[in-house]
Design a protein around this motif. Structure first.
Motif, PDB file in Angstrom:
ATOM      1  N   LEU A 176       0.949  -1.333  -0.157  1.00 39.89           N
ATOM      2  CA  LEU A 176       0.185   0.054   0.025  1.00 39.89           C
ATOM      3  C   LEU A 176       0.738   1.155   0.031  1.00 39.89           C
ATOM      4  N   ALA A 177       2.028   1.306   0.877  1.00 39.07           N
ATOM      5  CA  ALA A 177       2.802   2.301   0.868  1.00 39.07           C
ATOM      6  C   ALA A 177       3.688   2.754  -0.191  1.00 39.07           C
ATOM      7  N   ARG A 178       3.999   1.570  -1.007  1.00 35.10           N
ATOM      8  CA  ARG A 178       4.754   1.777  -2.333  1.00 35.10           C
ATOM      9  C   ARG A 178       4.051   2.073  -3.307  1.00 35.10           C
ATOM     10  N   ARG A 179       2.724   1.820  -3.236  1.00 37.66           N
ATOM     11  CA  ARG A 179       1.829   1.978  -4.693  1.00 37.66           C
ATOM     12  C   ARG A 179       1.212   3.377  -4.193  1.00 37.66           C
ATOM     13  N   LEU A 180       1.138   3.972  -3.055  1.00 36.52           N
ATOM     14  CA  LEU A 180       0.386   5.327  -3.165  1.00 36.52           C
ATOM     15  C   LEU A 180       1.738   6.213  -3.662  1.00 36.52           C
ATOM     16  N   GLY A 181       3.015   5.970  -3.514  1.00 37.12           N
ATOM     17  CA  GLY A 181       4.262   6.733  -3.982  1.00 37.12           C
ATOM     18  C   GLY A 181       4.789   7.652  -2.968  1.00 37.12           C
ATOM     19  N   PRO A 182       5.573   8.432  -3.339  1.00 44.23           N
ATOM     20  CA  PRO A 182       6.310   9.519  -2.603  1.00 44.23           C
ATOM     21  C   PRO A 182       5.481  10.755  -2.296  1.00 44.23           C
ATOM     22  N   SER A 183       4.464  10.969  -3.353  1.00 46.56           N
ATOM     23  CA  SER A 183       3.635  12.079  -3.045  1.00 46.56           C
ATOM     24  C   SER A 183       2.668  11.967  -1.927  1.00 46.56           C
ATOM     25  N   LEU A 184       2.514  10.710  -1.390  1.00 43.95           N
ATOM     26  CA  LEU A 184       1.259  10.393  -0.376  1.00 43.95           C
ATOM     27  C   LEU A 184       2.189   9.288   0.437  1.00 43.95           C
ATOM     28  N   PRO A 185       3.242  10.176   1.305  1.00 46.71           N
ATOM     29  CA  PRO A 185       3.827   9.405   2.078  1.00 46.71           C
ATOM     30  C   PRO A 185       3.132   8.620   3.257  1.00 46.71           C
ATOM     31  N   VAL A 186       3.437   7.532   3.819  1.00 49.46           N
ATOM     32  CA  VAL A 186       2.826   6.935   4.433  1.00 49.46           C
ATOM     33  C   VAL A 186       3.475   6.317   6.120  1.00 49.46           C
ATOM     34  N   TYR A 187       3.173   6.681   7.213  1.00 49.87           N
ATOM     35  CA  TYR A 187       3.651   6.160   8.160  1.00 49.87           C
ATOM     36  C   TYR A 187       2.988   5.122   8.913  1.00 49.87           C
ATOM     37  N   GLY A 188       3.591   4.078   9.102  1.00 49.77           N
ATOM     38  CA  GLY A 188       2.858   2.835   9.769  1.00 49.77           C
ATOM     39  C   GLY A 188       3.104   2.785  10.955  1.00 49.77           C
ATOM     40  N   LEU A 189       1.993   2.282  11.769  1.00 46.34           N
ATOM     41  CA  LEU A 189       1.728   2.050  13.130  1.00 46.34           C
ATOM     42  C   LEU A 189       1.729   0.568  13.747  1.00 46.34           C
ATOM     43  N   GLN A 190       2.525   0.229  14.432  1.00 48.06           N
ATOM     44  CA  GLN A 190       2.446  -1.383  14.697  1.00 48.06           C
ATOM     45  C   GLN A 190       2.138  -1.555  16.057  1.00 48.06           C
ATOM     46  N   SER A 191       1.310  -2.704  16.344  1.00 49.45           N
ATOM     47  CA  SER A 191       0.714  -3.011  17.678  1.00 49.45           C
ATOM     48  C   SER A 191       1.797  -3.124  18.500  1.00 49.45           C
ATOM     49  N   ARG A 192       1.791  -2.601  19.793  1.00 45.89           N
ATOM     50  CA  ARG A 192       2.693  -2.696  20.933  1.00 45.89           C
ATOM     51  C   ARG A 192       2.390  -4.329  21.308  1.00 45.89           C
ATOM     52  N   GLY A 193       3.641  -4.966  21.479  1.00 46.60           N
ATOM     53  CA  GLY A 193       3.845  -6.303  22.081  1.00 46.60           C
ATOM     54  C   GLY A 193       4.292  -7.228  21.181  1.00 46.60           C
ATOM     55  N   LEU A 194       4.617  -6.842  19.777  1.00 45.34           N
ATOM     56  CA  LEU A 194       5.409  -7.460  18.896  1.00 45.34           C
ATOM     57  C   LEU A 194       6.881  -7.459  19.205  1.00 45.34           C
ATOM     58  N   ASP A 195       7.270  -6.436  20.019  1.00 44.28           N
ATOM     59  CA  ASP A 195       8.604  -6.231  20.376  1.00 44.28           C
ATOM     60  C   ASP A 195       8.973  -6.864  21.726  1.00 44.28           C
ATOM     61  N   GLY A 196       7.910  -7.607  22.232  1.00 49.27           N
ATOM     62  CA  GLY A 196       8.295  -8.099  23.580  1.00 49.27           C
ATOM     63  C   GLY A 196       7.657  -7.352  24.748  1.00 49.27           C
ATOM     64  N   ARG A 197       7.204  -6.008  24.408  1.00 49.59           N
ATOM     65  CA  ARG A 197       6.685  -5.190  25.507  1.00 49.59           C
ATOM     66  C   ARG A 197       5.089  -5.724  25.778  1.00 49.59           C
ATOM     67  N   PRO A 198       4.601  -5.328  27.008  1.00 48.67           N
ATOM     68  CA  PRO A 198       3.265  -5.883  27.178  1.00 48.67           C
ATOM     69  C   PRO A 198       2.270  -5.303  26.128  1.00 48.67           C
ATOM     70  N   VAL A 199       1.247  -6.197  25.932  1.00 44.31           N
ATOM     71  CA  VAL A 199       0.380  -5.726  24.741  1.00 44.31           C
ATOM     72  C   VAL A 199      -0.856  -4.439  25.252  1.00 44.31           C
ATOM     73  N   ALA A 200      -1.094  -3.725  24.588  1.00 46.09           N
ATOM     74  CA  ALA A 200      -2.199  -2.904  24.634  1.00 46.09           C
ATOM     75  C   ALA A 200      -3.680  -3.312  24.874  1.00 46.09           C
ATOM     76  N   GLU A 201      -4.594  -3.229  25.873  1.00 45.87           N
ATOM     77  CA  GLU A 201      -5.435  -4.199  25.901  1.00 45.87           C
ATOM     78  C   GLU A 201      -6.662  -3.215  25.768  1.00 45.87           C
ATOM     79  N   SER A 202      -6.840  -2.053  25.285  1.00 44.02           N
ATOM     80  CA  SER A 202      -7.994  -1.686  24.754  1.00 44.02           C
ATOM     81  C   SER A 202      -7.906  -0.624  23.636  1.00 44.02           C
ATOM     82  N   ILE A 203      -9.018  -0.452  22.843  1.00 41.43           N
ATOM     83  CA  ILE A 203      -8.793   0.440  21.655  1.00 41.43           C
ATOM     84  C   ILE A 203      -8.516   2.048  22.176  1.00 41.43           C
ATOM     85  N   GLU A 204      -8.837   2.339  23.223  1.00 39.14           N
ATOM     86  CA  GLU A 204      -8.493   3.795  23.578  1.00 39.14           C
ATOM     87  C   GLU A 204      -6.994   3.761  23.831  1.00 39.14           C
ATOM     88  N   GLU A 205      -6.468   2.729  24.571  1.00 44.14           N
ATOM     89  CA  GLU A 205      -5.226   2.724  25.003  1.00 44.14           C
ATOM     90  C   GLU A 205      -4.143   2.723  23.775  1.00 44.14           C
TER      91      GLU A 205
END
Length: 236
Positions: free
Chosen positions: A1-30
């Protein structure tokens, strides 16, 4: 998706906490608060353009709500086949599983789809035990060279922990109305009884624009279905 949108529409991806070993987030609000902290390190103030697929769209919705409450402008909120929990009731013929078994089964099916495979094990077996389910997925991942023997087990377990936390967070999330507008890209192939507006219509007070895009929920972020998503996002 980011590659196809191209440099004129840059994308910053946000990754779920917990994939890096830290505690998971437990609510949508958090999750929304954590993601907004990250976003503000790149862009302290609006106008913001937010989007997300599936649960990512639900989190983007809560982020947009928090931003508007803080007086920030949100120019775009794009919900890519994101849905409000509890839209459809399970069929009476489906087995009644507890929450842990539902999480195992949903993860197994989602992961198999990502591997491009169909599950060869009965649902009942996959739903019974974390280790058995993860072991089966590891074998499939190794066979197709998607996972490797050293990092694969830890990767799968971290993914499952995050998936399960996200699933439960979605189930308990009660979205509050949003006074802005939103764009919903709705998968044309959906379960019977799923409304086209995916439950957002009464919540999005500033106007909900719905576009049907070809494909099923899990196919939208892959070619050839991605083309329609790119086109709509560029227009927006």
């Amino acid at each position: 998706l980011a590659r196809r949108l191209g440099p004129s529409l840059p994308v910053y991806g946000l990754q779920s906490r917990g994939l890096d070993g830290r505690p998971v987030a437990e609510s949508i609000e958090e999750m929304a608060s954590l993601y907004l902290e990250a976003i503000r390190t790149v862009q302290p103030h609006g106008p913001y353009q937010l989007g997300g697929w599936s649960l990512g769209g639900v989190i983007a919705y809560e982020m947009a709500r928090k931003l508007r409450e803080a007086g920030e402008a949100v120019d775009l909120l794009a919900l890519i086949d994101a849905h409000v929990h509890g839209l459809t009731k399970p069929a009476q013929t489906e087995p009644q599983l507890d929450s842990a078994a539902r999480a195992r089964l949903a993860f197994a099916h989602a992961t198999a789809t990502a591997f491009g495979q169909a599950l060869s094990v009965p649902d009942e077996a996959l739903a019974q035990d974390d280790d058995a389910m993860l072991g089966h997925l590891l074998r499939e991942g190794l066979r197709t060279s998607i996972l490797d023997a050293q990092s694969g087990p830890a990767q799968l377990r971290a993914l499952f922990n995050v998936f399960r936390a996200n699933l439960f967070a979605h189930e308990k999330y009660v979205p509050q109305p949003y006074d802005g507008a939103a764009l919903l890209l709705s998968a044309s192939t959906a379960a019977a009884g799923t409304p086209r507006h995916r439950g957002w219509e009464p919540l999005v007070r500033g106007g909900l624009q719905v576009h049907d895009v070809p494909g099923g929920h899990h196919e939208l972020m892959q070619d050839p279905h991605l083309g329609s998503i790119i086109e709509r996002l560029r227009e927006a």
